[in-house]
Design a protein around this motif. Structure first.
Motif, PDB file in Angstrom:
ATOM      1  N   ALA A   1     -21.701  69.912  27.185  1.00  0.00           N
ATOM      2  CA  ALA A   1     -22.771  70.203  28.145  1.00  0.00           C
ATOM      3  C   ALA A   1     -22.352  71.290  29.135  1.00  0.00           C
ATOM      4  N   LEU A   2     -21.063  71.348  29.466  1.00  0.00           N
ATOM      5  CA  LEU A   2     -20.582  72.395  30.369  1.00  0.00           C
ATOM      6  C   LEU A   2     -20.726  73.772  29.724  1.00  0.00           C
ATOM      7  N   TYR A  32     -22.971  74.518  27.396  1.00  0.00           N
ATOM      8  CA  TYR A  32     -24.407  74.787  27.416  1.00  0.00           C
ATOM      9  C   TYR A  32     -24.840  75.248  28.805  1.00  0.00           C
ATOM     10  N   GLN A  33     -24.332  74.598  29.838  1.00  0.00           N
ATOM     11  CA  GLN A  33     -24.698  74.972  31.203  1.00  0.00           C
ATOM     12  C   GLN A  33     -24.291  76.412  31.505  1.00  0.00           C
ATOM     13  N   ARG A  34     -23.099  76.789  31.081  1.00  0.00           N
ATOM     14  CA  ARG A  34     -22.651  78.163  31.304  1.00  0.00           C
ATOM     15  C   ARG A  34     -23.624  79.145  30.669  1.00  0.00           C
ATOM     16  N   MET A  56     -26.800  78.656  29.838  1.00  0.00           N
ATOM     17  CA  MET A  56     -28.090  78.635  30.518  1.00  0.00           C
ATOM     18  C   MET A  56     -28.034  79.495  31.774  1.00  0.00           C
ATOM     19  N   ARG A  57     -26.889  79.472  32.461  1.00  0.00           N
ATOM     20  CA  ARG A  57     -26.733  80.327  33.637  1.00  0.00           C
ATOM     21  C   ARG A  57     -26.679  81.799  33.244  1.00  0.00           C
TER      22      ARG A  57
END
Length: 251
Positions: free
Chosen positions: A195-196, A198-200, A202-203
């Motif tokens: 998820a980290l 994916y978060q990167r 998305m940012r």
């Protein structure tokens, strides 16, 4: 607006788990870089986005301006960002480049750590995790053979293989999705690490959307292949963008 979303391996020094045999100072390989830049320039980008954080935009663009004063010498300090990104920007007469990266650390080796620790047991699906780890291209023997001989390929062949749709999926599996099959007891240690990543990304996509664009703009994105693979998913679903076929510009 049209987007050419191109995945690269990192030239020069990299913190990535896999390092490609590429000498950015070798004259022959620099010639290959120039030819690759000419191919990508056929897209005629008006905006070029690179894998660096917006916080160092002034530093990167100062280096770009210095390159423009002496374009016969490729800038190797920033790997593919300078060698390809700057040269494509120069060919297309662009005044600047844009950074869209955002750094978030994560542990993509947590599954390997569990598998190599006798006292720990993967309680989710060790079989699938190991299959993806050890035989990621089992269903694609031709691509598997090319990938195993990656270092022997020309630069253009390397970039073509990197941007093959199956290889982009492979890159996502290797960097994040295989962690969905990893956990200890009833926890989600693998998914939480994925998820980290994916978060990167998305940012990164949000940073792309911070750039003021017109419908007539043509956007070239040069990133590491795992980022390219994930941006592909976001761009495909966006009503804002039309993604062109990268392989059409590598012939």
């Amino acid at each position: 607006m049209q987007v050419l979303n191109v995945g690269f391996f990192h030239f020069g020094t990299t913190s990535d788990a896999t390092k490609v045999d590429f000498d950015e100072n070798n004259a022959k390989e620099q010639e290959e870089v120039r030819e690759l830049s000419k191919l990508l320039s056929q897209f005629k980008p008006t905006i070029i986005c690179l894998e660096y954080t917006p916080e160092i935009d002034d530093k990167i663009n100062e280096a770009y301006q210095n390159f423009l004063k002496n374009p016969d010498k490729l800038d190797t300090e920033y790997g593919e960002l300078g060698m390809v990104g700057y040269d494509v920007a120069r060919i297309n007469g662009l005044k600047k480049v844009y950074g869209i990266d955002n750094y978030i650390g994560y542990n993509y080796s947590v599954g390997d750590f569990i598998e190599n620790s006798p006292e720990l047991t993967n309680a989710i699906d060790a079989e699938t995790y190991l299959e993806i780890t050890n035989n990621p291209l089992k269903e694609h023997p031709e691509l598997d053979a090319l990938n195993k001989n990656f270092d022997s390929l020309s630069l253009l062949e390397k970039i073509k293989l990197t941007n093959h749709p199956v290889m982009l999926d492979y890159s996502l599996n290797t960097n994040a999705d295989k962690l969905f099959y990893v956990g200890i007891d009833d926890n989600f240690v693998g998914a939480d690490q994925a998820a980290l990543f994916y978060q990167r990304n998305m940012r990164i996509f949000s940073n792309l959307n911070r750039i003021k664009m017109k419908k007539a703009d043509r956007v070239l994105i040069i990133m590491g292949s795992a980022h390219t693979a994930m941006l592909r998913e976001f761009i495909n679903r966006s009503p804002k963008f039309e993604m062109v076929n990268t392989l059409d510009y590598l012939n």
